[in-house]
Design a protein around this motif. Structure first.
Motif, PDB file in Angstrom:
ATOM      1  N   ARG A 111       0.858  -1.193   0.000  1.00  0.00           N
ATOM      2  CA  ARG A 111       0.000   0.000   0.000  1.00  0.00           C
ATOM      3  C   ARG A 111       0.887   1.233   0.000  1.00  0.00           C
ATOM      4  N   VAL A 112       0.399   2.288  -0.612  1.00  0.00           N
ATOM      5  CA  VAL A 112       1.071   3.585  -0.554  1.00  0.00           C
ATOM      6  C   VAL A 112       0.162   4.569   0.159  1.00  0.00           C
ATOM      7  N   PHE A 113       0.681   5.251   1.150  1.00  0.00           N
ATOM      8  CA  PHE A 113      -0.013   6.383   1.746  1.00  0.00           C
ATOM      9  C   PHE A 113       0.466   7.621   1.000  1.00  0.00           C
ATOM     10  N   ALA A 114      -0.408   8.175   0.147  1.00  0.00           N
ATOM     11  CA  ALA A 114      -0.058   9.327  -0.681  1.00  0.00           C
ATOM     12  C   ALA A 114      -0.483  10.602   0.037  1.00  0.00           C
ATOM     13  N   LEU A 115       0.484  11.345   0.548  1.00  0.00           N
ATOM     14  CA  LEU A 115       0.196  12.527   1.354  1.00  0.00           C
ATOM     15  C   LEU A 115       0.040  13.774   0.489  1.00  0.00           C
ATOM     16  N   CYS A 116      -0.936  14.604   0.867  1.00  0.00           N
ATOM     17  CA  CYS A 116      -1.081  15.927   0.255  1.00  0.00           C
ATOM     18  C   CYS A 116      -1.473  16.909   1.359  1.00  0.00           C
ATOM     19  N   ASP A 117      -1.261  18.181   1.113  1.00  0.00           N
ATOM     20  CA  ASP A 117      -1.571  19.225   2.090  1.00  0.00           C
ATOM     21  C   ASP A 117      -3.037  19.626   1.940  1.00  0.00           C
ATOM     22  N   ILE A 118      -3.819  19.435   2.999  1.00  0.00           N
ATOM     23  CA  ILE A 118      -5.263  19.690   2.930  1.00  0.00           C
ATOM     24  C   ILE A 118      -5.573  21.153   2.649  1.00  0.00           C
ATOM     25  N   ARG A 119      -4.623  22.041   2.902  1.00  0.00           N
ATOM     26  CA  ARG A 119      -4.877  23.485   2.760  1.00  0.00           C
ATOM     27  C   ARG A 119      -4.792  23.976   1.317  1.00  0.00           C
ATOM     28  N   HIS A 120      -4.211  23.150   0.448  1.00  0.00           N
ATOM     29  CA  HIS A 120      -3.955  23.608  -0.923  1.00  0.00           C
ATOM     30  C   HIS A 120      -4.478  22.615  -1.955  1.00  0.00           C
ATOM     31  N   ASN A 121      -4.693  23.110  -3.170  1.00  0.00           N
ATOM     32  CA  ASN A 121      -5.032  22.217  -4.270  1.00  0.00           C
ATOM     33  C   ASN A 121      -3.850  21.292  -4.546  1.00  0.00           C
ATOM     34  N   PRO A 122      -4.096  20.046  -4.936  1.00  0.00           N
ATOM     35  CA  PRO A 122      -2.994  19.167  -5.305  1.00  0.00           C
ATOM     36  C   PRO A 122      -2.143  19.803  -6.406  1.00  0.00           C
ATOM     37  N   THR A 123      -0.828  19.660  -6.289  1.00  0.00           N
ATOM     38  CA  THR A 123       0.083  20.232  -7.276  1.00  0.00           C
ATOM     39  C   THR A 123       0.184  19.296  -8.487  1.00  0.00           C
ATOM     40  N   ALA A 124       0.855  19.784  -9.524  1.00  0.00           N
ATOM     41  CA  ALA A 124       1.088  18.953 -10.710  1.00  0.00           C
ATOM     42  C   ALA A 124       1.896  17.717 -10.334  1.00  0.00           C
ATOM     43  N   ASP A 125       2.832  17.885  -9.404  1.00  0.00           N
ATOM     44  CA  ASP A 125       3.640  16.746  -8.950  1.00  0.00           C
ATOM     45  C   ASP A 125       2.777  15.745  -8.181  1.00  0.00           C
ATOM     46  N   ASP A 126       1.856  16.256  -7.368  1.00  0.00           N
ATOM     47  CA  ASP A 126       0.922  15.373  -6.656  1.00  0.00           C
ATOM     48  C   ASP A 126       0.107  14.554  -7.649  1.00  0.00           C
TER      49      ASP A 126
END
Length: 204
Positions: A111-126
């Protein structure tokens, strides 16, 4: 205090700078991915209930290796953070190759836990990371970090937005905070499912 599954005695195993250094283990491997400064180290420390197991740096882009941690019933692999602007193109390519090599044997990763920042839109890298996981059919769970920075209403709105971008359900995203430990129980439940361990409900 959280009930049920926990990770009581996590320990650092080793760091890998190339595929030749990747560890071989019979234990399931759960990887943690995310852009630089998204809070991967804080997430790992919350998950393992260890304040300094993963080193938290004030300067983004410090994790340039795959760091392995023994979590008892599984191994946690902290992947290099991506998307840090002040890194040379050569260094970015090096990181990308390391990630490609890590996932080349996708059966290695449970499994991968894919982290993103809840405060911002996902980036192109995300988005590139999520599309990579979709394309290679690698199971993943989206973890939205730094939830304590938003109100409950703002969190809900942000999760709906992230879900729309990632083409998944908002209920499939776990909002977490390393400060308040919000979402820790849900992440531990996900790990239970990955490991096929009986949950508290199964034992009731």
């Amino acid at each position: 205090m959280e009930k049920g599954f926990s990770i009581p005695n996590a320990s650092f195993i080793t760091s890998a700078a190339s595929k030749e250094q990747f560890i071989l283990t019979d234990k399931p491997i759960i990887a943690v991915s995310g852009k630089s400064n998204v809070g991967k180290s804080s997430f790992i420390n919350m998950l393992t209930n260890r304040k300094k197991l993963a080193k938290v740096s004030k300067e983004p882009g410090r994790t340039r290796l795959v760091n392995y941690f023994d979590c008892g019933t599984f191994v946690l692999a902290d992947l290099p953070g991506y998307g840090f602007a002040r890194v040379s193109k050569e260094e970015k390519l090096k990181w990308a190759r390391l990630l490609d090599d890590f996932f080349s044997d996708k059966d290695r990763v449970s499994r991968v836990f894919a982290l993103c920042d809840i405060r911002h839109n996902p980036t192109a890298d995300d988005m590139q990371m999520i599309e990579f996981l979709y394309y290679h059919a690698i199971p993943f769970t989206v973890i939205a970090t730094k939830a304590d920075k938003l109100s409950k209403a703002q969190q809900k709105k942000s999760l709906i937005n992230i879900a729309s971008v990632y083409k998944c359900g908002a209920d499939d995203i776990i909002a977490i905070s390393a400060e308040t430990r919000q979402g820790l129980d849900k992440v531990l439940e996900e790990i239970e499912k990955v490991l096929n361990l009986p949950s508290d409900e199964d034992l009731a």
